[in-house]
Design a protein around this motif. Structure first.
Motif, PDB file in Angstrom:
ATOM      1  N   LYS A  12       0.823  -1.206   0.000  1.00  0.00           N
ATOM      2  CA  LYS A  12       0.000   0.000   0.000  1.00  0.00           C
ATOM      3  C   LYS A  12       0.858   1.258   0.000  1.00  0.00           C
ATOM      4  CE  LYS A  12      -3.671   2.521   2.218  1.00  0.00           C
ATOM      5  NZ  LYS A  12      -4.721   2.543   3.232  1.00  0.00           N
ATOM      6  N   SER A  13       1.877   1.297   0.850  1.00  0.00           N
ATOM      7  CA  SER A  13       2.691   2.516   0.936  1.00  0.00           C
ATOM      8  C   SER A  13       3.429   2.788  -0.374  1.00  0.00           C
ATOM      9  CB  SER A  13       3.656   2.449   2.118  1.00  0.00           C
ATOM     10  OG  SER A  13       4.577   1.411   1.969  1.00  0.00           O
ATOM     11  N   LYS A  14       3.915   1.760  -1.032  1.00  0.00           N
ATOM     12  CA  LYS A  14       4.612   1.941  -2.312  1.00  0.00           C
ATOM     13  C   LYS A  14       3.632   2.377  -3.402  1.00  0.00           C
ATOM     14  CE  LYS A  14       8.382   1.653  -4.796  1.00  0.00           C
ATOM     15  NZ  LYS A  14       9.536   2.519  -4.585  1.00  0.00           N
ATOM     16  N   ARG A  15       2.427   1.810  -3.396  1.00  0.00           N
ATOM     17  CA  ARG A  15       1.407   2.206  -4.375  1.00  0.00           C
ATOM     18  C   ARG A  15       1.073   3.686  -4.217  1.00  0.00           C
ATOM     19  NH1 ARG A  15      -3.677   3.262  -3.937  1.00  0.00           N
ATOM     20  NH2 ARG A  15      -3.977   2.219  -1.934  1.00  0.00           N
ATOM     21  N   VAL A  16       0.901   4.129  -2.970  1.00  0.00           N
ATOM     22  CA  VAL A  16       0.596   5.533  -2.700  1.00  0.00           C
ATOM     23  C   VAL A  16       1.771   6.423  -3.101  1.00  0.00           C
ATOM     24  CG1 VAL A  16       0.116   7.194  -0.837  1.00  0.00           C
ATOM     25  CG2 VAL A  16      -1.103   5.003  -0.906  1.00  0.00           C
ATOM     26  N   GLU A  17       2.983   5.979  -2.762  1.00  0.00           N
ATOM     27  CA  GLU A  17       4.196   6.724  -3.123  1.00  0.00           C
ATOM     28  C   GLU A  17       4.298   6.934  -4.630  1.00  0.00           C
ATOM     29  OE1 GLU A  17       8.852   5.569  -3.425  1.00  0.00           O
ATOM     30  OE2 GLU A  17       7.893   5.078  -1.524  1.00  0.00           O
ATOM     31  N   LEU A  18       3.908   5.911  -5.398  1.00  0.00           N
ATOM     32  CA  LEU A  18       3.960   5.993  -6.863  1.00  0.00           C
ATOM     33  C   LEU A  18       2.719   6.658  -7.465  1.00  0.00           C
ATOM     34  CD1 LEU A  18       5.464   2.475  -7.654  1.00  0.00           C
ATOM     35  CD2 LEU A  18       6.622   4.697  -7.747  1.00  0.00           C
ATOM     36  N   ALA A  57       4.937  -4.119 -10.839  1.00  0.00           N
ATOM     37  CA  ALA A  57       4.289  -2.816 -11.014  1.00  0.00           C
ATOM     38  C   ALA A  57       4.799  -1.785 -10.017  1.00  0.00           C
ATOM     39  CB  ALA A  57       2.771  -2.958 -10.900  1.00  0.00           C
ATOM     40  N   LEU A  58       5.096  -2.253  -8.798  1.00  0.00           N
ATOM     41  CA  LEU A  58       5.518  -1.337  -7.740  1.00  0.00           C
ATOM     42  C   LEU A  58       7.032  -1.293  -7.559  1.00  0.00           C
ATOM     43  CD1 LEU A  58       2.786  -2.149  -5.060  1.00  0.00           C
ATOM     44  CD2 LEU A  58       2.795  -0.316  -6.770  1.00  0.00           C
ATOM     45  N   HIS A  59       7.748  -2.063  -8.382  1.00  0.00           N
ATOM     46  CA  HIS A  59       9.219  -2.100  -8.317  1.00  0.00           C
ATOM     47  C   HIS A  59       9.702  -2.521  -6.925  1.00  0.00           C
ATOM     48  CE1 HIS A  59       8.944  -0.120 -12.179  1.00  0.00           C
ATOM     49  NE2 HIS A  59       8.226   0.826 -11.625  1.00  0.00           N
ATOM     50  N   ILE A  60       9.069  -3.562  -6.394  1.00  0.00           N
ATOM     51  CA  ILE A  60       9.450  -4.133  -5.105  1.00  0.00           C
ATOM     52  C   ILE A  60       9.955  -5.548  -5.366  1.00  0.00           C
ATOM     53  CG2 ILE A  60       8.675  -4.835  -2.807  1.00  0.00           C
ATOM     54  CD1 ILE A  60       6.307  -2.902  -3.120  1.00  0.00           C
ATOM     55  N   PRO A  61      11.174  -5.868  -4.942  1.00  0.00           N
ATOM     56  CA  PRO A  61      11.635  -7.250  -5.096  1.00  0.00           C
ATOM     57  C   PRO A  61      10.701  -8.213  -4.365  1.00  0.00           C
ATOM     58  CG  PRO A  61      13.447  -5.809  -4.452  1.00  0.00           C
ATOM     59  CD  PRO A  61      12.181  -5.005  -4.334  1.00  0.00           C
ATOM     60  N   MET A  62      10.443  -9.355  -4.974  1.00  0.00           N
ATOM     61  CA  MET A  62       9.519 -10.340  -4.387  1.00  0.00           C
ATOM     62  C   MET A  62       9.852 -10.662  -2.932  1.00  0.00           C
ATOM     63  SD  MET A  62       6.918 -11.449  -6.207  1.00  0.00           S
ATOM     64  CE  MET A  62       6.552 -13.117  -5.679  1.00  0.00           C
ATOM     65  N   GLU A  63      11.146 -10.813  -2.630  1.00  0.00           N
ATOM     66  CA  GLU A  63      11.514 -11.197  -1.266  1.00  0.00           C
ATOM     67  C   GLU A  63      11.139 -10.138  -0.233  1.00  0.00           C
ATOM     68  OE1 GLU A  63      15.252  -9.648  -3.361  1.00  0.00           O
ATOM     69  OE2 GLU A  63      13.673 -11.061  -3.861  1.00  0.00           O
ATOM     70  N   GLU A  64      10.943  -8.902  -0.669  1.00  0.00           N
ATOM     71  CA  GLU A  64      10.531  -7.840   0.252  1.00  0.00           C
ATOM     72  C   GLU A  64       9.025  -7.847   0.511  1.00  0.00           C
ATOM     73  OE1 GLU A  64      12.075  -3.964  -0.649  1.00  0.00           O
ATOM     74  OE2 GLU A  64      14.074  -4.762  -1.022  1.00  0.00           O
ATOM     75  N   LEU A  65       8.288  -8.667  -0.220  1.00  0.00           N
ATOM     76  CA  LEU A  65       6.842  -8.744  -0.015  1.00  0.00           C
ATOM     77  C   LEU A  65       6.455  -9.743   1.068  1.00  0.00           C
ATOM     78  CD1 LEU A  65       5.448  -8.535  -3.648  1.00  0.00           C
ATOM     79  CD2 LEU A  65       5.589  -6.735  -1.926  1.00  0.00           C
ATOM     80  N   TYR A  66       7.427 -10.461   1.591  1.00  0.00           N
ATOM     81  CA  TYR A  66       7.145 -11.481   2.599  1.00  0.00           C
ATOM     82  C   TYR A  66       7.664 -11.064   3.960  1.00  0.00           C
ATOM     83  CZ  TYR A  66       6.171 -14.466  -1.395  1.00  0.00           C
ATOM     84  OH  TYR A  66       5.648 -14.975  -2.550  1.00  0.00           O
ATOM     85  N   ILE A  67       6.889 -11.396   4.979  1.00  0.00           N
ATOM     86  CA  ILE A  67       7.293 -11.214   6.371  1.00  0.00           C
ATOM     87  C   ILE A  67       7.380 -12.603   6.977  1.00  0.00           C
ATOM     88  CG2 ILE A  67       6.669 -10.290   8.629  1.00  0.00           C
ATOM     89  CD1 ILE A  67       4.973  -8.173   7.113  1.00  0.00           C
ATOM     90  N   PHE A  68       8.554 -12.931   7.497  1.00  0.00           N
ATOM     91  CA  PHE A  68       8.762 -14.233   8.123  1.00  0.00           C
ATOM     92  C   PHE A  68       8.679 -14.067   9.631  1.00  0.00           C
ATOM     93  CE2 PHE A  68      10.881 -14.287   4.050  1.00  0.00           C
ATOM     94  CZ  PHE A  68      10.416 -15.480   3.501  1.00  0.00           C
TER      95      PHE A  68
END
Length: 75
Positions: A12-18, A57-68
């Protein structure tokens, strides 16, 4: 037991930023704006293909989309 969650706050924050709207993201993953909104706030899960599209679309690496989470409890 460790768990994996999707970092919806980062999405959400990256979508808003873009300056992208939910309607744009919904079209990218071929769902309604309502469904996208539910996915973005964590009420409904993204599938793997959707996450890949969102990541690109948001230019976020896949590994940054996960919280372990290591939810280890001791008794």
């Amino acid at each position: 037991m460790p768990s994996i969650e999707i970092n919806t706050l980062k999405i959400k924050s990256k979508r808003v930023e873009l300056n992208l709207r939910q309607v744009h993201m919904a079209k990218l993953i071929n769902c309604s704006t309502t469904t996208y909104s539910k996915k973005e706030c964590g009420k409904v899960d993204f599938n793997g293909k959707e996450l890949l599209i969102v990541s690109q679309a948001l230019h976020i690496p896949m590994e940054e989309l996960y919280i372990f989470n290591n939810n280890l409890t001791q008794t």
